[in-house]
Motif scaffolding. Structure first.
Motif, PDB file in Angstrom:
ATOM      1  N   SER A  75       6.136   7.246  -3.559  1.00 37.16           N
ATOM      2  CA  SER A  75       6.433   5.986  -2.873  1.00 37.16           C
ATOM      3  C   SER A  75       5.128   5.387  -2.351  1.00 37.16           C
ATOM      4  O   SER A  75       4.176   6.110  -2.020  1.00 37.16           O
ATOM      5  CB  SER A  75       7.412   6.197  -1.718  1.00 37.16           C
ATOM      6  OG  SER A  75       6.888   7.108  -0.775  1.00 37.16           O
ATOM      7  N   TYR A  85       9.109  -0.189   0.818  1.00 37.99           N
ATOM      8  CA  TYR A  85       8.360   0.742  -0.016  1.00 37.99           C
ATOM      9  C   TYR A  85       8.896   0.689  -1.450  1.00 37.99           C
ATOM     10  O   TYR A  85      10.107   0.516  -1.671  1.00 37.99           O
ATOM     11  CB  TYR A  85       8.496   2.174   0.519  1.00 37.99           C
ATOM     12  CG  TYR A  85       7.918   2.365   1.897  1.00 37.99           C
ATOM     13  CD1 TYR A  85       6.629   2.855   2.070  1.00 37.99           C
ATOM     14  CD2 TYR A  85       8.665   2.039   3.027  1.00 37.99           C
ATOM     15  CE1 TYR A  85       6.099   3.022   3.346  1.00 37.99           C
ATOM     16  CE2 TYR A  85       8.146   2.202   4.293  1.00 37.99           C
ATOM     17  CZ  TYR A  85       6.862   2.696   4.452  1.00 37.99           C
ATOM     18  OH  TYR A  85       6.339   2.857   5.702  1.00 37.99           O
ATOM     19  N   GLN A  86       7.970   0.841  -2.372  1.00 39.86           N
ATOM     20  CA  GLN A  86       8.354   0.944  -3.777  1.00 39.86           C
ATOM     21  C   GLN A  86       8.461   2.416  -4.137  1.00 39.86           C
ATOM     22  O   GLN A  86       7.510   3.183  -3.960  1.00 39.86           O
ATOM     23  CB  GLN A  86       7.326   0.254  -4.681  1.00 39.86           C
ATOM     24  CG  GLN A  86       7.689   0.314  -6.159  1.00 39.86           C
ATOM     25  CD  GLN A  86       6.729  -0.484  -7.022  1.00 39.86           C
ATOM     26  OE1 GLN A  86       5.854  -1.172  -6.515  1.00 39.86           O
ATOM     27  NE2 GLN A  86       6.886  -0.384  -8.319  1.00 39.86           N
ATOM     28  N   VAL A  87       9.618   2.804  -4.630  1.00 41.79           N
ATOM     29  CA  VAL A  87       9.887   4.193  -4.985  1.00 41.79           C
ATOM     30  C   VAL A  87       9.865   4.312  -6.505  1.00 41.79           C
ATOM     31  O   VAL A  87      10.666   3.672  -7.200  1.00 41.79           O
ATOM     32  CB  VAL A  87      11.247   4.654  -4.429  1.00 41.79           C
ATOM     33  CG1 VAL A  87      11.522   6.095  -4.820  1.00 41.79           C
ATOM     34  CG2 VAL A  87      11.289   4.491  -2.917  1.00 41.79           C
ATOM     35  N   ASN A  88       8.949   5.105  -7.014  1.00 40.94           N
ATOM     36  CA  ASN A  88       8.849   5.354  -8.445  1.00 40.94           C
ATOM     37  C   ASN A  88       9.391   6.750  -8.743  1.00 40.94           C
ATOM     38  O   ASN A  88       8.950   7.735  -8.136  1.00 40.94           O
ATOM     39  CB  ASN A  88       7.395   5.241  -8.917  1.00 40.94           C
ATOM     40  CG  ASN A  88       6.822   3.850  -8.692  1.00 40.94           C
ATOM     41  OD1 ASN A  88       7.471   2.852  -8.983  1.00 40.94           O
ATOM     42  ND2 ASN A  88       5.606   3.782  -8.161  1.00 40.94           N
ATOM     43  N   THR A  89      10.321   6.807  -9.655  1.00 37.91           N
ATOM     44  CA  THR A  89      10.992   8.059  -9.990  1.00 37.91           C
ATOM     45  C   THR A  89      10.885   8.318 -11.478  1.00 37.91           C
ATOM     46  O   THR A  89      11.115   7.419 -12.289  1.00 37.91           O
ATOM     47  CB  THR A  89      12.482   8.013  -9.588  1.00 37.91           C
ATOM     48  OG1 THR A  89      12.595   7.598  -8.229  1.00 37.91           O
ATOM     49  CG2 THR A  89      13.129   9.369  -9.763  1.00 37.91           C
ATOM     50  N   SER A 118      12.173   2.465 -11.066  1.00 39.04           N
ATOM     51  CA  SER A 118      11.536   1.957  -9.850  1.00 39.04           C
ATOM     52  C   SER A 118      12.577   1.269  -8.969  1.00 39.04           C
ATOM     53  O   SER A 118      13.487   0.608  -9.479  1.00 39.04           O
ATOM     54  CB  SER A 118      10.404   0.991 -10.206  1.00 39.04           C
ATOM     55  OG  SER A 118       9.771   0.509  -9.049  1.00 39.04           O
ATOM     56  N   VAL A 155      11.934  10.319   0.644  1.00 38.19           N
ATOM     57  CA  VAL A 155      12.920   9.829  -0.317  1.00 38.19           C
ATOM     58  C   VAL A 155      13.782  10.999  -0.776  1.00 38.19           C
ATOM     59  O   VAL A 155      13.261  12.071  -1.122  1.00 38.19           O
ATOM     60  CB  VAL A 155      12.238   9.170  -1.533  1.00 38.19           C
ATOM     61  CG1 VAL A 155      13.282   8.657  -2.518  1.00 38.19           C
ATOM     62  CG2 VAL A 155      11.334   8.033  -1.080  1.00 38.19           C
ATOM     63  N   MET A 220      16.252   6.386   1.640  1.00 39.83           N
ATOM     64  CA  MET A 220      14.976   6.372   2.351  1.00 39.83           C
ATOM     65  C   MET A 220      15.239   6.877   3.755  1.00 39.83           C
ATOM     66  O   MET A 220      16.009   6.273   4.516  1.00 39.83           O
ATOM     67  CB  MET A 220      14.385   4.967   2.380  1.00 39.83           C
ATOM     68  CG  MET A 220      13.023   4.860   3.034  1.00 39.83           C
ATOM     69  SD  MET A 220      11.680   5.504   2.038  1.00 39.83           S
ATOM     70  CE  MET A 220      11.508   4.192   0.812  1.00 39.83           C
TER      71      MET A 220
END
Length: 275
Positions: A75, A85-89, A118, A155, A220
């Motif tokens: 994140s 926040y940008q969460v990249n998975t 994302s 996260v 989050m």
């Protein structure tokens, strides 16, 4: 607030609480969450050399099972949006493919697939360092920077069992396909489960592409201290049986209740209906 106190009064002391019937706890507060329904279309299944040889020699193939073995989560602050926040998975899938080689001869092979997703979630503002007492940071101990924990939001991802929808086997004569391999981006711990995956410049006669349906919930969270209603402390009130080699095995067996539920799983449900 009601005048009724739900906390018990013991002989001398009262259960400690901020107010009557209230107590303070440390928990993870959910600031934002979202649910996702993803259709992952034509994701390449990466195989090791042995499994790739089985697929190349097969006449037909079908997907048997798909499972999520790991989620790689990162994140970062979203520019110009404080608190977001940008969460990249990256989801890693274990794919079990059944390959038919003719005359009733079938072989199961395991492959690895991954998908990047994302999301944008709100996690609140604040950036302080947290320290907690441990064995390593007591009196006369060496400082350990790893003991410091930031209170940045964390996260949590819950993923349902993926649904395999389609498997497509394509023929190719291209011996160097860097745009579709992606083997260099696989963590070493994951690649160990499959052996050395087919690299960028290796002959690939057939390629397996899988389509998956995926349901997930992304949360989050941030550590928070909150006040909640409490009736009592959770104090164990049952004593454990003192079992030692000197006990009489027959008496011990006689004290055991008959496991009726093991033979009739619905027996307890029937008793409830009678009452």
């Amino acid at each position: 607030m009601s005048d009724k106190n739900c906390c018990k009064d013991y002989e001398n002391d009262k259960v400690p609480s901020i107010e009557d019937g209230m107590c303070c706890i440390d928990a993870n507060r959910i600031f934002d969450c979202c649910r996702k329904k993803l259709y992952l279309n034509n994701i390449r299944v990466m195989l090791n050399d042995q499994s790739q040889a089985v697929l190349n020699s097969g006449t037909n193939a079908r997907i048997k099972d798909v499972s999520v073995i790991w989620c790689q989560i990162s994140s970062s602050d979203l520019p110009y949006n404080c608190g977001y926040y940008q969460v990249n998975t990256r989801y890693f899938f274990n794919c079990i493919i059944e390959v038919c080689r003719g005359l009733g001869d079938t072989v199961e092979i395991n492959g690895l697939a991954y998908y990047d997703d994302s999301s944008v979630l709100y996690g609140g503002e604040g950036n302080v360092s947290c320290f907690k007492s441990t064995v390593s940071n007591g009196f006369c101990s060496m400082p350990n920077p790893c003991d410091m924990v930031s209170n940045l939001p964390s996260v949590a991802i819950e993923v349902a069992e993926p649904i395999p929808l389609k498997l497509c086997i394509t023929d190719t004569n291209d011996c160097c396909r860097p745009q579709s391999c992606g083997c260099d981006s696989i963590p070493e711990q994951i690649e160990r489960l499959y052996g050395k995956l087919s690299g960028k410049c290796c002959p690939i006669e057939k390629e397996a592409l899988i389509s998956i349906g995926l349901f997930s919930v992304i949360r989050m969270e941030r550590p928070s201290q909150i006040i909640v209603p409490a009736c009592d402390f959770c104090i164990p009130d049952e004593r454990n049986a003192n079992i030692c080699p000197g006990n009489n095995p027959e008496d011990l067996f006689d004290s055991m209740a008959f496991p009726l539920n093991e033979f009739y799983p619905d027996a307890r449900l029937c008793d409830r209906k009678k009452h």
